[in-house]
Design an enzyme around this catalytic site. Structure first.
Site, short mmCIF file in Angstrom:
data_model
loop_
_atom_site.label_atom_id
_atom_site.label_comp_id
_atom_site.label_asym_id
_atom_site.label_seq_id
_atom_site.Cartn_x
_atom_site.Cartn_y
_atom_site.Cartn_z
CE LYS A 280 -4.15 1.54 2.45
NZ LYS A 280 -5.30 0.75 2.57
CD GLU A 364 -20.29 -2.34 6.78
OE1 GLU A 364 -19.87 -3.46 6.63
OE2 GLU A 364 -19.14 -1.40 6.72
NE ARG A 392 -22.95 -4.18 2.15
CZ ARG A 392 -21.53 -4.59 1.54
NH1 ARG A 392 -20.82 -5.00 2.63
NH2 ARG A 392 -21.58 -4.22 0.63
C1 LIG Z 1 -19.59 -1.52 3.20
C2 LIG Z 1 -17.82 -0.90 3.57
N1 LIG Z 1 -18.02 -1.05 5.02
C3 LIG Z 1 -16.21 0.24 4.65
C4 LIG Z 1 -16.16 0.66 3.65
C5 LIG Z 1 -15.12 1.70 3.86
N2 LIG Z 1 -13.79 1.40 3.04
C6 LIG Z 1 -13.32 1.24 2.09
S1 LIG Z 1 -12.68 0.39 1.91
C7 LIG Z 1 -11.99 0.08 2.72
C8 LIG Z 1 -10.89 -1.38 3.29
C9 LIG Z 1 -10.68 -1.74 1.97
O1 LIG Z 1 -9.75 -2.69 2.37
P1 LIG Z 1 -9.37 -3.21 0.37
O2 LIG Z 1 -9.96 -4.94 -0.07
O3 LIG Z 1 -8.21 -4.65 1.25
O4 LIG Z 1 -8.67 -2.34 0.10
P2 LIG Z 1 -7.44 -1.66 -0.20
O5 LIG Z 1 -8.16 -0.25 0.12
O6 LIG Z 1 -6.35 -1.34 0.79
O7 LIG Z 1 -7.15 -1.73 -1.25
C10 LIG Z 1 -13.10 0.07 4.34
C11 LIG Z 1 -12.91 0.24 4.74
C12 LIG Z 1 -16.50 0.23 2.70
N3 LIG Z 1 -16.14 0.89 1.62
N4 LIG Z 1 -17.87 -0.56 2.40
#
Ligand SMILES: Cc1ncc(C[n+]2csc(CCOP(=O)(O)OP(=O)(O)O)c2C)c(N)n1
Length: 626
Positions: A280, A364, A392
């Site tokens: 990242k 959630e 959700r």
């Molecule tokens: C249902 C939901 N809950 C929380 C989020 C907030 N959120 C956005 S990105 C993320 C983390 C995602 O991590 P990952 O899938 O590993 O992707 P990366 O950004 O590391 O590529 C979160 C918790 C969301 N987008 N959707």
């Protein structure tokens, strides 16, 4: 510049390996430049550059389908699909969305923003392909954080049983927004740390690269041997059991290796999961060093990584501090978040009370039902989730918490219009989906002081309660802030008016007060009530004030349908009050990215918008009377 020659994925396929690497650098530079000006999601996007290039190189987009989860890895994809001009105005009104959006480009196979949906959507596409006798490839690009979300397992479980041909590319950077959590994350770490991968990646490569002439060929030879061995022997029991062939871990910054693996996967006819390891923030040191801070950023100086503007007062921070204080003398108090410890401010609670803090991952539904279990056993759980993501967990709020009247408090951050994150992140449905639930108290403070008061009040409330607030809360000055404590369901008459009474919720209170001043200049007397409880309503105050006014106005930053205004209409109708009512709120359409002010303007919810609409309606009423 190579980047300027890429208008569609076919252009990229003409480049050789050296040029692809150069392209990766140019994409990174452009992403850093634009995000430093516009703000946006930086670290995840930087990590996925080589992976995106490889996917574009191997897949035939848009015939093949690339379904991105959440979309925080979509910037390079946007730059490679004819959107370089649009991207310069990233997240601005009329510019590129920060997320994949089907109506923005034919290359965005699916609109995203909420996590853990990609495998389901991709499976749907793959099944359609098979029914229609198509022959395209479907790939879902999913992060390790998204893999903490239950929908992913529902989809894997479903896809695996039928052996549907599809590729799941797991982009594992060991991070959600914050450090990833959960047993699956531990499992992925073990896979990542498989000896051959680590040895090959770090030690051997570094040393060989320093050897003149022979280093690179020897390294390539070792990679080939390693890959042969791995493809024969390394499997993963978990994904195998789900019916997915596991391939990996693969270095997500090695374009050549990625292309080789993806090509093989594309020709396979089984469900495959390719485990790709990325870093990242890759390529921009401040983001590599502080991936959490650089997950989502406001405009910043590239040299230092420092933020350009001043941040306002974070509502989540205020709430966390209040909770920390309350937790001192109340062992029942605990905090739960669904992968958002930083965004919700609860990271401060985590530091203060680690044993009473739970980050459950992007889950959630689970967060809410777990809170119900804790409340039933005597805890006082505070569930901190953004308004948009709490959608959700509607059924869990309804059935598991409220049906059982359990004292769970929902701390709903990012309520109302949210600005540049746009349509997928608007917190404008919560009043509608919560107001109708029996037993649930729904509150929205007008400023920081009331936010604190509401959190304090919740401590002794023995039933479900929801407090919704925007990301930043104003500290309203004397004369505007509320002067006293209040009870559940109690509204506040801020100012009286003989022509109009405005009943406003949360952030709309201050705007309505400004509107009333503007109206006064036009000879219209408008009073304002802070309707801080959307449920239960202060029916006495409402009826008393509404029956005296010539026009009742409701103001909320929530959709009109099912919102606060409809609740007011209902109370007045039942009480047989016939004062005309004008409901102001968010219209029933998806509000795209822009600044919050522009979005408020578009909805007629600025002070000027409110005062003009009131003036117009009064004029109409006068006309009717005549
Ligand atoms: C249902 C939901 N809950 C929380 C989020 C907030 N959120 C956005 S990105 C993320 C983390 C995602 O991590 P990952 O899938 O590993 O992707 P990366 O950004 O590391 O590529 C979160 C918790 C969301 N987008 N959707």
């Amino acid at each position: 510049m190579l980047i300027e020659q890429i208008h569609e994925p076919a252009d990229l396929k003409k480049l050789n390996m050296r040029q692809l690497k150069q392209l990766a650098q140019e994409l990174r530079d452009e992403i850093v430049k634009v995000v430093s000006n516009r703000g946006g999601h930086l670290a995840s996007n930087l990590g996925a550059v080589e992976l995106t290039i490889a996917l574009h190189y191997v897949l035939d987009l848009p015939e093949d389908k690339l379904v991105m989860d959440v979309g925080h890895q979509s910037y390079a994809h946007k730059l490679l699909t004819g959107r370089q001009e649009l991207f310069k105005r990233l997240r601005q009104k009329g510019g590129a969305s920060g997320f994949p959006q089907m109506d923005e480009s034919e290359y965005d196979a699916f609109t995203a923003g909420h996590a853990s949906t990609a495998i389901s959507a991709a499976l749907g596409m793959a099944r359609t392909r098979d029914i229609m006798r198509g022959d395209y490839c479907v790939a879902a690009l999913v992060g390790d954080g998204a893999l903490t979300g239950g929908m992913c397992y529902e989809a894997l479980n479903d896809a695996g049983q039928n052996g549907t041909r599809m590729i799941v590319v797991l982009n594992d950077n060991d991070m959600s927004i914050a450090r990833n959590v959960g047993a699956m994350s531990r499992h992925l770490t073990r896979l990542r740390q498989s000896k051959s991968y680590i040895a090959m990646k770090h030690g051997v490569r570094d040393r060989l690269e320093k050897m003149p002439r022979f280093g690179e060929p020897i390294y390539r030879f070792l990679v080939r041997c390693r890959n042969r061995v791995r493809s024969l022997f390394i499997s993963d029991r978990f994904f195998d059991a789900l019916g997915f062939k596991y391939i990996g871990p693969v270095d997500g910054h090695d374009i050549k290796q990625l292309i080789r693996v993806l090509r093989r996967a594309k020709n396979d006819d089984k469900p495959l999961l390719i485990h790709v390891v990325t870093q990242k923030g890759r390529g921009y040191t401040p983001a590599e060093d502080h991936p959490v801070d650089f997950h989502g950023v406001a405009p910043f100086y590239i040299d230092s990584g420092e933020c350009k503007g001043e941040e306002g007062v974070s509502s989540g921070g205020v709430v966390a501090r209040q909770l920390i204080e309350m937790a001192e003398s109340d062992i029942r108090i605990c905090a739960i978040t669904a992968a958002m410890p930083n965004g919700t401010g609860m990271v401060a609670f985590q530091e203060a009370w680690p044993e009473r803090f739970f980050d459950v991952g992007i889950a959630e539904e689970h967060a809410v039902t777990m809170a119900a279990g804790m409340a039933f056993q005597g805890m006082k759980p505070y569930v901190a989730i953004y308004s948009t993501f709490l959608q959700r967990a509607y059924d869990q709020i309804l059935m598991d918490v409220c049906r059982n009247a359990l004292p769970v408090t929902f701390l709903i951050d990012r309520a109302g219009l949210v600005g540049p994150d746009g349509a997928t992140h608007q917190g404008v449905f919560d009043l509608s989906y919560l107001r109708s639930i029996p037993e649930l108290i729904v509150a929205a403070p007008r400023d920081i002081r009331d936010l604190k008061k509401l959190v304090r009040l919740s401590q002794d409330v023995n039933r479900p309660m929801a407090i919704r607030y925007p990301r930043e809360c104003e500290d309203l000055g004397p004369g505007i802030q509320s002067q006293r404590d209040f009870d559940i369901g109690e509204w506040e008459l801020i100012s009286s008016g003989s022509d109009v009474m405005i009943f406003a919720v949360g952030r709309m209170v201050q705007l309505s007060m400004q509107a009333s001043i503007e109206l006064m200049g036009k000879g219209i007397s408008a009073g304002v009530v802070d309707a801080r409880f959307v449920a239960p309503m202060d029916k006495n105050l409402l009826i008393e004030q509404a029956s005296r006014a010539r026009l009742v106005v409701t103001a909320e930053d929530n959709v009109l349908s099912g919102g606060f205004g409809e609740g007011v209409l209902d109370v007045l109708a039942q009480a047989d009050i016939h004062t005309p009512v004008m409901t102001l709120g968010v219209p029933e359409r998806f509000i795209e990215h822009a600044t919050i002010t522009q979005q408020l303007e578009a909805c007629g919810l600025t002070s000027l918008g409110i005062s003009r609409q009131i003036e117009k309606r009064l004029n109409m009423l006068r006309g009717n009377i005549r």
